[in-house]
Design a protein around this motif. Structure first.
Motif, PDB file in Angstrom:
ATOM      1  N   ASN A  70      94.053  65.226  44.965  1.00  0.00           N
ATOM      2  CA  ASN A  70      93.346  64.369  44.027  1.00  0.00           C
ATOM      3  C   ASN A  70      94.302  63.880  42.919  1.00  0.00           C
ATOM      4  OD1 ASN A  70      90.106  64.869  42.377  1.00  0.00           O
ATOM      5  ND2 ASN A  70      91.044  63.077  43.231  1.00  0.00           N
ATOM      6  N   VAL A  71      95.114  64.783  42.407  1.00  0.00           N
ATOM      7  CA  VAL A  71      96.070  64.430  41.343  1.00  0.00           C
ATOM      8  C   VAL A  71      97.097  63.425  41.891  1.00  0.00           C
ATOM      9  CG1 VAL A  71      97.804  65.324  39.722  1.00  0.00           C
ATOM     10  CG2 VAL A  71      95.739  66.664  40.178  1.00  0.00           C
ATOM     11  N   GLY A  72      97.553  63.644  43.124  1.00  0.00           N
ATOM     12  CA  GLY A  72      98.511  62.729  43.765  1.00  0.00           C
ATOM     13  C   GLY A  72      97.918  61.330  43.919  1.00  0.00           C
ATOM     14  N   GLU A  73      96.626  61.261  44.260  1.00  0.00           N
ATOM     15  CA  GLU A  73      95.976  59.949  44.414  1.00  0.00           C
ATOM     16  C   GLU A  73      95.961  59.183  43.088  1.00  0.00           C
ATOM     17  OE1 GLU A  73      93.060  61.857  47.780  1.00  0.00           O
ATOM     18  OE2 GLU A  73      92.164  61.126  45.909  1.00  0.00           O
ATOM     19  N   ILE A  74      95.790  59.922  41.993  1.00  0.00           N
ATOM     20  CA  ILE A  74      95.772  59.264  40.672  1.00  0.00           C
ATOM     21  C   ILE A  74      97.142  58.673  40.371  1.00  0.00           C
ATOM     22  CG2 ILE A  74      95.413  59.616  38.171  1.00  0.00           C
ATOM     23  CD1 ILE A  74      92.847  59.802  39.997  1.00  0.00           C
ATOM     24  N   LEU A  75      98.209  59.426  40.722  1.00  0.00           N
ATOM     25  CA  LEU A  75      99.564  58.889  40.503  1.00  0.00           C
ATOM     26  C   LEU A  75      99.717  57.576  41.276  1.00  0.00           C
ATOM     27  CD1 LEU A  75     102.483  59.077  39.424  1.00  0.00           C
ATOM     28  CD2 LEU A  75     103.067  60.358  41.477  1.00  0.00           C
ATOM     29  N   ASP A  76      99.275  57.564  42.550  1.00  0.00           N
ATOM     30  CA  ASP A  76      99.391  56.334  43.359  1.00  0.00           C
ATOM     31  C   ASP A  76      98.655  55.180  42.690  1.00  0.00           C
ATOM     32  OD1 ASP A  76     100.822  57.783  45.149  1.00  0.00           O
ATOM     33  OD2 ASP A  76      99.149  58.142  46.535  1.00  0.00           O
ATOM     34  N   LYS A  77      97.446  55.464  42.183  1.00  0.00           N
ATOM     35  CA  LYS A  77      96.661  54.399  41.533  1.00  0.00           C
ATOM     36  C   LYS A  77      97.395  53.868  40.306  1.00  0.00           C
ATOM     37  CE  LYS A  77      92.089  55.785  43.004  1.00  0.00           C
ATOM     38  NZ  LYS A  77      90.889  56.502  42.712  1.00  0.00           N
ATOM     39  N   ILE A  78      97.982  54.779  39.525  1.00  0.00           N
ATOM     40  CA  ILE A  78      98.695  54.347  38.315  1.00  0.00           C
ATOM     41  C   ILE A  78      99.914  53.505  38.706  1.00  0.00           C
ATOM     42  CG2 ILE A  78     100.005  55.134  36.286  1.00  0.00           C
ATOM     43  CD1 ILE A  78      98.167  57.628  36.250  1.00  0.00           C
TER      44      ILE A  78
END
Ligand code: NAP
Length: 248
Positions: A70-78
């Motif tokens: 989940n945290v990795g997905e946020i990095l991708d979105k940013i």
């Protein structure tokens, strides 16, 4: 404070309310792009909209810090929208108080999982870009309870003391890449977390605070702004206590 963070991306975990929201707001007011995060996606989006309406820059995502994917997905979105995360504030935290003899294993595990493992997950994901760019700031929101301990808070105190040890180790690890890692240890700050305190307990605590008032999210946010600023470039591995003098 007069420190500009114009277009710096600052991610504050657990910023849908309380101290985290106050920290995100303070950075946004200084020109940063504030990334709001909490498990409740709709609340994160609502806070983002509130910030944008105030004329600030913000993003809002639902994310559970205990879930590394989940945290990795946020990095991708940013990274879809911005070049980097410049400042990470590990603020998401919970308390599940009880005397040790009555504390369930799940209450122990959950507090350690959110407060400590959550910080590990987020730092691991977001420090990579900082290492590549050879710059960045990491600020971990610990607590005076991690320094003094407290009855009924062995799980919380262990997690918050752990954050201080983690801060020092990380400061050593990433110093050569121009990244600083510091902790802030608030005392009693008025938020949902402390709202559950009974009237008598609040009065007792107040008597033990030399400045005779509870802290506010802004009291903590001001120290975060300083630690993230160029003026604090020679400070790393430190824990700054923000408690109205309670632990002196
Ligand atoms: P709060 O009002 O309860 O807010 C906690 C924030 O963390 C919320 O946005 C919450 O959103 C989020 N959160 C909780 N679990 C999460 C998870 N697994 N993943 C992502 N986000 C999560 O707490 P607070 O009083 O502002 O405290 C903030 C931090 O300061 C905590 O680390 C706390 O230990 C520390 N602190 C507080 C005080 C104080 O007196 N208040 C004193 C010292 C230290 P969701 O529930 O929607 O996920």
């Amino acid at each position: 404070m007069g420190i500009s963070f114009k277009d710096k991306v600052v991610l504050v975990t657990g910023s849908t309310r309380g101290i985290g929201k106050g920290i995100a707001r303070a950075f946004a007011q200084e020109g940063a792009i504030a990334v709001i995060m909490g498990r409740d996606a709709s609340l994160a989006e609502r806070v983002r909209d509130e910030f944008i309406q105030a004329g600030w820059k913000a993003e809002g995502y639902g994310c559970d810090v205990t879930n590394p994917q989940n945290v990795g997905e946020i990095l991708d979105k940013i990274l879809d929208k911005y070049k980097s995360v410049d400042i990470l504030v590990n603020n998401a935290g919970i308390a599940k108080d009880n005397l040790l003899v009555r504390m369930s294993e799940s209450d122990w595990d959950e507090v350690i999982r959110v407060n400590l493992k959550g910080m590990f997950n987020c730092t691991k994901v977001f420090v990579k870009g900082m290492l590549k760019r050879r710059s960045g700031r990491i600020i971990n929101i610990s607590s005076i309870i991690g320094i003094t301990g407290n009855i009924g808070q062995s799980n919380y105190a262990a997690s918050k003391a752990g954050m201080i040890g983690f801060t020092k180790s990380m400061a050593h690890e990433v110093a050569s890449r121009g990244i600083t890692v510091n902790a802030v240890a608030p005392g009693y700050i008025q938020t949902d977390m402390t709202a559950q305190l009974k009237e008598e307990a609040r009065d007792e605590i107040l008597k033990a605070i030399p400045l005779r008032r509870f802290g506010t999210a802004d009291d903590v946010a001001g120290v975060c702004l300083f630690l993230a600023s160029a003026q604090a470039g020679y400070i790393t591995g430190e824990t700054i206590v923000v408690d109205g003098g309670m632990t002196i």
